[in-house]
Structure formats: structure tokens, C-alpha cells
Design a protein around this motif. Structure first.
Motif, PDB file in Angstrom:
ATOM      1  N   GLY A 204       0.784  -1.236   0.000  1.00 45.59           N
ATOM      2  CA  GLY A 204       0.000   0.000   0.000  1.00 45.59           C
ATOM      3  C   GLY A 204       0.807   1.272   0.000  1.00 45.59           C
ATOM      4  N   ASP A 205       2.133   1.155  -0.151  1.00 44.22           N
ATOM      5  CA  ASP A 205       2.993   2.339  -0.206  1.00 44.22           C
ATOM      6  C   ASP A 205       3.276   2.679  -1.662  1.00 44.22           C
ATOM      7  N   PHE A 206       2.618   3.727  -2.168  1.00 41.78           N
ATOM      8  CA  PHE A 206       2.750   4.086  -3.583  1.00 41.78           C
ATOM      9  C   PHE A 206       3.785   5.182  -3.820  1.00 41.78           C
ATOM     10  N   GLY A 207       4.353   5.740  -2.760  1.00 41.28           N
ATOM     11  CA  GLY A 207       5.307   6.832  -2.913  1.00 41.28           C
ATOM     12  C   GLY A 207       6.726   6.341  -3.153  1.00 41.28           C
ATOM     13  N   ILE A 208       6.900   5.472  -4.138  1.00 37.32           N
ATOM     14  CA  ILE A 208       8.217   4.892  -4.395  1.00 37.32           C
ATOM     15  C   ILE A 208       9.047   5.838  -5.254  1.00 37.32           C
ATOM     16  N   LYS A 209      10.373   5.740  -5.095  1.00 36.66           N
ATOM     17  CA  LYS A 209      11.297   6.515  -5.912  1.00 36.66           C
ATOM     18  C   LYS A 209      12.373   5.578  -6.444  1.00 36.66           C
ATOM     19  N   LEU A 210      12.356   5.344  -7.739  1.00 35.78           N
ATOM     20  CA  LEU A 210      13.325   4.449  -8.372  1.00 35.78           C
ATOM     21  C   LEU A 210      14.445   5.280  -8.993  1.00 35.78           C
ATOM     22  N   ASN A 211      15.622   5.170  -8.421  1.00 34.33           N
ATOM     23  CA  ASN A 211      16.767   5.906  -8.950  1.00 34.33           C
ATOM     24  C   ASN A 211      17.447   5.083 -10.040  1.00 34.33           C
ATOM     25  N   ILE A 212      16.709   4.852 -11.126  1.00 37.77           N
ATOM     26  CA  ILE A 212      17.214   4.061 -12.255  1.00 37.77           C
ATOM     27  C   ILE A 212      17.223   4.954 -13.484  1.00 37.77           C
ATOM     28  N   LYS A 213      18.403   5.402 -13.872  1.00 33.96           N
ATOM     29  CA  LYS A 213      18.534   6.292 -15.029  1.00 33.96           C
ATOM     30  C   LYS A 213      19.296   5.569 -16.125  1.00 33.96           C
ATOM     31  N   ARG A 214      18.572   4.802 -16.890  1.00 33.63           N
ATOM     32  CA  ARG A 214      19.172   4.046 -17.985  1.00 33.63           C
ATOM     33  C   ARG A 214      18.329   4.220 -19.235  1.00 33.63           C
ATOM     34  N   ARG A 215      19.007   4.141 -20.400  1.00 28.08           N
ATOM     35  CA  ARG A 215      18.305   4.343 -21.672  1.00 28.08           C
ATOM     36  C   ARG A 215      18.157   3.028 -22.421  1.00 28.08           C
ATOM     37  N   ASP A 216      17.741   2.013 -21.710  1.00 31.73           N
ATOM     38  CA  ASP A 216      17.501   0.718 -22.336  1.00 31.73           C
ATOM     39  C   ASP A 216      16.140   0.208 -21.894  1.00 31.73           C
ATOM     40  N   GLU A 217      15.865  -1.080 -22.163  1.00 32.28           N
ATOM     41  CA  GLU A 217      14.552  -1.638 -21.846  1.00 32.28           C
ATOM     42  C   GLU A 217      14.267  -1.591 -20.344  1.00 32.28           C
ATOM     43  N   ILE A 218      15.312  -1.797 -19.518  1.00 34.85           N
ATOM     44  CA  ILE A 218      15.110  -1.758 -18.071  1.00 34.85           C
ATOM     45  C   ILE A 218      14.784  -0.334 -17.634  1.00 34.85           C
ATOM     46  N   GLY A 219      15.454   0.660 -18.263  1.00 34.81           N
ATOM     47  CA  GLY A 219      15.133   2.049 -17.965  1.00 34.81           C
ATOM     48  C   GLY A 219      13.695   2.383 -18.329  1.00 34.81           C
ATOM     49  N   GLU A 220      13.247   1.882 -19.482  1.00 36.55           N
ATOM     50  CA  GLU A 220      11.851   2.096 -19.894  1.00 36.55           C
ATOM     51  C   GLU A 220      10.888   1.407 -18.926  1.00 36.55           C
ATOM     52  N   SER A 223      10.673   3.481 -15.818  1.00 34.11           N
ATOM     53  CA  SER A 223       9.844   4.652 -16.055  1.00 34.11           C
ATOM     54  C   SER A 223       8.362   4.280 -16.075  1.00 34.11           C
ATOM     55  N   SER A 224       8.035   3.190 -16.775  1.00 30.66           N
ATOM     56  CA  SER A 224       6.645   2.726 -16.824  1.00 30.66           C
ATOM     57  C   SER A 224       6.162   2.317 -15.435  1.00 30.66           C
ATOM     58  N   PHE A 225       7.069   1.712 -14.650  1.00 32.79           N
ATOM     59  CA  PHE A 225       6.712   1.278 -13.299  1.00 32.79           C
ATOM     60  C   PHE A 225       6.376   2.483 -12.425  1.00 32.79           C
ATOM     61  N   THR A 226       7.188   3.552 -12.547  1.00 35.30           N
ATOM     62  CA  THR A 226       6.941   4.756 -11.771  1.00 35.30           C
ATOM     63  C   THR A 226       5.601   5.383 -12.162  1.00 35.30           C
ATOM     64  N   LYS A 227       5.330   5.430 -13.481  1.00 31.90           N
ATOM     65  CA  LYS A 227       4.041   5.963 -13.936  1.00 31.90           C
ATOM     66  C   LYS A 227       2.892   5.116 -13.411  1.00 31.90           C
ATOM     67  N   MET A 228       3.097   3.783 -13.411  1.00 35.78           N
ATOM     68  CA  MET A 228       2.054   2.890 -12.898  1.00 35.78           C
ATOM     69  C   MET A 228       1.788   3.160 -11.423  1.00 35.78           C
ATOM     70  N   ALA A 229       2.879   3.371 -10.647  1.00 41.17           N
ATOM     71  CA  ALA A 229       2.719   3.640  -9.213  1.00 41.17           C
ATOM     72  C   ALA A 229       1.937   4.929  -8.989  1.00 41.17           C
ATOM     73  N   ILE A 230       2.226   5.952  -9.809  1.00 38.21           N
ATOM     74  CA  ILE A 230       1.499   7.222  -9.690  1.00 38.21           C
ATOM     75  C   ILE A 230       0.018   7.025 -10.005  1.00 38.21           C
ATOM     76  N   LYS A 231      -0.248   6.247 -11.072  1.00 39.60           N
ATOM     77  CA  LYS A 231      -1.649   5.979 -11.439  1.00 39.60           C
ATOM     78  C   LYS A 231      -2.356   5.159 -10.366  1.00 39.60           C
ATOM     79  N   LEU A 232      -1.630   4.190  -9.790  1.00 43.37           N
ATOM     80  CA  LEU A 232      -2.228   3.373  -8.729  1.00 43.37           C
ATOM     81  C   LEU A 232      -2.545   4.220  -7.501  1.00 43.37           C
ATOM     82  N   GLU A 233      -1.627   5.158  -7.200  1.00 42.16           N
ATOM     83  CA  GLU A 233      -1.870   6.038  -6.058  1.00 42.16           C
ATOM     84  C   GLU A 233      -3.112   6.883  -6.309  1.00 42.16           C
ATOM     85  N   LYS A 234      -3.231   7.395  -7.540  1.00 44.64           N
ATOM     86  CA  LYS A 234      -4.397   8.202  -7.874  1.00 44.64           C
ATOM     87  C   LYS A 234      -5.667   7.351  -7.831  1.00 44.64           C
TER      88      LYS A 234
END
Length: 463
Positions: A204-220, A223-234
Motif C-alpha cells: 500500500g505504499d505508492f510513494g516509491i522513488k526508483l533511482n534508475i537512469k538508464r536508456r535501455d529496456e530496463i530504464g523504460e 519509467s513505466s513502473f513509476t508511472k504505474m505507481a502514480i496511477k495506482l496512487e491516484k
């Protein structure tokens, strides 16, 4: 359970070993099919050059000549008709030359022992230090027939190269394993962070911060995971608000019904009893409307693949809605003007009926006495545009972003003055979206609101 890190490293190392084995096997096949024959031909040519030199230089000392050849990198075996046998250069590991081969060469034929060497491993075939792994040709020296058998002295010619290759292969293997371990850790570490973030979201903790700055599939993925967490929180906030709103909207009429029932039970005049019963009936209607709208929303959410599209006249449907609410319009002294030419559409009639009903009742609710409503239908190339404009109380610009949220009411003044569930526009938005359409709203506080719906002329049925 093995970790992804160990699985990745183990898989990579196995791939390396397997690719090495396959490469070795392919090389072995190439050696057996092609190189052995080429080596045999080349050695025969060298041996014939030696024989030609001896034949044209009978004054050459045979023993000294072959000793010299043996010292520069050849293993040599000489046999003559008298049965004398002499070896020059490094010795052979096995002296296994068949007698038939000796007799064949002394009789004037060539011996292709390198080309005919048994098909074993690559290393055995190329480095086998055996007498039968030679080539043989006949030659004549001072009137006596000889047989010359030679092969290159691999140990002499490539001894240092063997060590170099061994160190090179060992170094490549060790370095590859180290680099695989390091790269695997680099690749797997973000996945570990994502795994921990998943556990936090599950808790139930949606305020996650992923310090992953990569320009590959894992980076994408991060990024998608962070957006998902924001949407889940909303979504979670909307869920809490939804539960709070629906609890209030259900509890309020129930409390009112309970209060009116107490008044009915109390001794009162017939007129008071009738008024109380009318009030109870009105609250029951509120509950009925709320549950009907909730069921409609649930139906829309679950019938994405069940759109019952059919062809009908859209203009007649909108006119029917206007006629249905003519009494409400007359009660407030409101005027409705409309321009509704014939417009045939392929859509779900009951669902679109709910759209026009909700938009029209909204305009009636939030318009003042003697207000005006203007409805227009315009045919465009591939769609119809329907606008419903009123001169009611309007909305602030910051309120427009949430008008389609379920149970959202634009402001408290509207809530106090007009009863509503806050589901009408959510229903409208869901139905229009289901029909692959768009809805826009223009509104100015105190001047009115205009809803514009654009629908394709034909909705493609999904199966």
C-alpha cells in the motif's frame, strides 16, 4: 530458489561453453572435410621438391641433407629396397607405419597418410605425432630406390604458439567469467529495485522513488513502473473518495427515510402524513436513480466487447429525449431551440440515449429560471458533432479537469441547490469513449456551459 543473478550468470557461462563446443565441432568438420586434404597435398608437393632436388644433385650427401631438413622442422623417415630405415628430426610417438605403405611407395606410388588419417578429434588429427600420419613418395638416389615419408614437426614449429594459445584461451575464459559476473550484477540490480518497489506497492505504499537512469529496456520498464505507481496512487485515492461518496449518498436518503417514517408513525394530520410519504417516495427515487446509474457504469465497464451497435436516426433520438423532459423545461420556463437534421448512425441506442438524457438534465438542473438551451447536430465527413449549450451557472476552469470523475460535484453551491449523484458525466464520458468518440466542454462561470460530442458515423463492432 535460485536468484535471477545466478541464473543469468550460469546461463551466460553455459552459452559460452556451448558456443565453444559448437565452434570446435564445426572447425573439426571443416578440418576433416577440407584442411586434411589440403595439408596432405601441400606435404606431397614439399616432399616432391625434396626428391627433385636430390635427383638433380646426386653429389649431395643424402644423410647431411635430411639431417638439415630434420633440424629446421620436419620429421623424416627414409626406407630403401634393402630394408634399411633411417629417421631424421624429432622422433615419432608411435612407429606404426604399415608395411604395405612402405612397399607401395618403394614400388613408385604415393602414400597419403595425412589425408587418410582416421576421423577423430581435431587435435588428434592435426597434432598426432604418428608415423602413419605422414605422406610418402618414391625417389631415386645413385641408382637405388628409396621411400621418403615426412610430416611437419608441430612441436618444434608451434611449441611457443601452443603455450600462447593455451594462455590466451585460459585468459579469455577467466576474464569472460569475471565480466559476466560484473555485467550481470549491473543488469540485475535494477530488477532487484523493481522487485522491492513491487513489495512496497503490494503493502500500500505508492510513494516509491526508483533511482534508475538508464536508456535501455530496463530504464523504460522503470519509467513505466513509476508511472504505474502514480496511477495506482491516484486510483487508490479515487477508490477511497468513491467509497466515501457512495456511502454518503446512500446513507443520506436512508437517514431521511428513517426520519420521515418516525414522523409517519407519530400521530399527525392526514395532510402531514401525505407529505411525509411523498418525501419518503422522493428519497426512494434518489436511491433508485443512484443504483441504476451505478449499474449502468458497471455495465459499461464490463461490456467493452459487447457493444450492441445498430443503425438508427440519431436526430429522432435526441428529439425523443427533449420531449421526455418537456415538462421539466416548462416548469422552469425554459426554452429549447434545436437544429437536428436527419442523421443515421450505427451505435448502441440505449447507451447514447443515456448520454443525451444526462447532458440535457444537467443543463436543466444548472440553469436558472427562464433559461435557454440550444442543441445542434452537424454532419461532418466521417462523424457527427452534437453540441448542447446552456446559459446556466457555468464552472470555474480548474473544475473542468475533474467533471468526469465519479461522484465529483463541481462546487458546494451546486450540491446545495441541486440534488445529484455526481455520476451523470462519468456515465456520459464512458459511453462516448466506448463508441470511439470524443467529448469536450466549454464553460465560463456565470455565463453557461457547452458540451460538444463527436461520434463516428459507424462504430466498428468488437468481437
Amino acid at each position: 530458489m535460485r536468484s535471477l543473478y545466478s541464473k543469468f550468470t550460469l546461463t551466460t557461462i553455459l552459452i559460452m561453453l556451448l558456443s565453444g563446443l559448437i565452434s570446435f565441432s564445426v572447425s573439426n568438420v571443416y578440418y576433416q572435410k577440407e584442411l586434411k586434404r589440403q595439408n596432405d597435398t601441400k606435404l606431397i608437393s614439399i616432399a616432391m621438391d625434396m626428391a627433385d632436388f636430390i635427383g638433380s644433385h646426386n653429389d649431395t650427401d643424402l644423410h647431411s641433407y635430411f639431417e638439415h631438413l630434420g633440424s629446421i622442422g620436419y620429421q623424416i623417415f627414409i626406407v630403401n629396397k634393402n630394408g634399411e630405415e633411417i629417421y631424421y628430426g624429432a622422433g615419432f610417438r608411435e612407429y606404426n607405419l604399415p608395411e604395405e605403405a612402405k612397399e607401395m611407395v618403394l614400388d613408385g606410388e604415393e602414400y597419403h597418410g595425412v589425408g587418410a588419417f582416421p576421423h577423430k578429434t581435431f587435435v588428434t588429427g592435426f597434432f598426432a605425432n604418428e608415423l602413419k600420419n605422414t605422406v610418402g613418395i618414391p625417389f631415386e638416389y645413385r641408382g637405388l630406390n628409396y621411400g621418403l615419408f615426412i610430416r611437419p614437426d608441430i612441436k618444434l614449429l608451434f611449441g611457443e604458439l601452443h603455450s600462447l594459445i593455451a594462455w590466451l584461451v585460459a585468459g579469455m575464459i577467466v576474464l569472460s567469467v569475471i565480466l559476466v559476473l560484473i555485467s550481470a550484477k549491473y543488469l540485475i540490480r535494477p530488477i532487484g529495485k523493481l522487485n522491492r518497489a513491487t513489495s512496497l506497492i503490494a503493502a500500500g505504499d505508492f510513494g516509491i522513488k526508483l533511482n534508475i537512469k538508464r536508456r535501455d529496456e530496463i530504464g523504460e520498464l522503470a519509467s513505466s513502473f513509476t508511472k504505474m505507481a502514480i496511477k495506482l496512487e491516484k486510483t487508490n485515492e479515487m477508490r477511497k473518495e468513491f467509497i466515501s461518496n457512495i456511502s454518503h449518498d446512500i446513507q443520506s436518503p436512508l437517514s431521511n427515510i428513517k426520519g420521515y417514517m418516525k414522523l409517519i408513525k407519530a400521530v399527525g394530520t392526514q395532510e402531514e402524513t401525505r407529505k411525509n410519504i411523498d418525501a419518503v417516495d422522493s428519497e426512494i427515487d434518489r436511491l433508485s436513480t443512484l443504483t441504476r446509474q451505478l449499474l449502468l457504469l458497471s455495465s459499461i465497464d464490463s461490456r467493452q466487447d459487447l457493444l450492441n451497435a445498430q443503425k438508427y436516426d440519431l436526430s429522432e433520438q435526441i428529439k425523443m429525449v427533449i420531449r421526455q423532459y418537456q415538462w421539466n423545461l416548462s416548469e422552469k420556463g425554459m426554452m429549447v431551440s434545436y437544429s437536428l437534421p436527419k442523421a443515421y448512425i450505427v451505435a448502441d441506442p440505449p447507451l447514447l440515449y443515456s448520454v443525451w438524457e444526462n447532458l440535457l438534465t444537467n443543463s436543466i438542473k444548472y440553469s436558472s429560471e427562464n433559461g435557454e438551451i440550444d442543441i445542434k447536430l452537424v454532419e461532418q465527413e466521417e462523424q457527427y458533432e452534437i453540441s448542447i449549450k446552456d446559459n446556466g451557472i457555468g464552472m470555474e476552469q480548474d473544475e473542468l479537469a475533474r467533471i468526469y470523475d465519479r461522484f465529483y460535484r463541481a462546487d458546494t453551491s451546486r450540491t446545495r441547490s441541486v440534488e445529484g449523484s455526481g455520476l451523470g458525466l462519468a456515465i456520459v464520458h464512458s459511453i462516448v469513449y466506448l463508441h470511439n468518440g470524443k467529448i469536450n466542454v466549454w464553460s465560463i462561470k456565470g455565463k453557461g456551459t457547452t458540451f460538444t460530442v463527436r461520434l463516428p458515423k459507424e462504430v466498428v463492432k468488437t468481437k
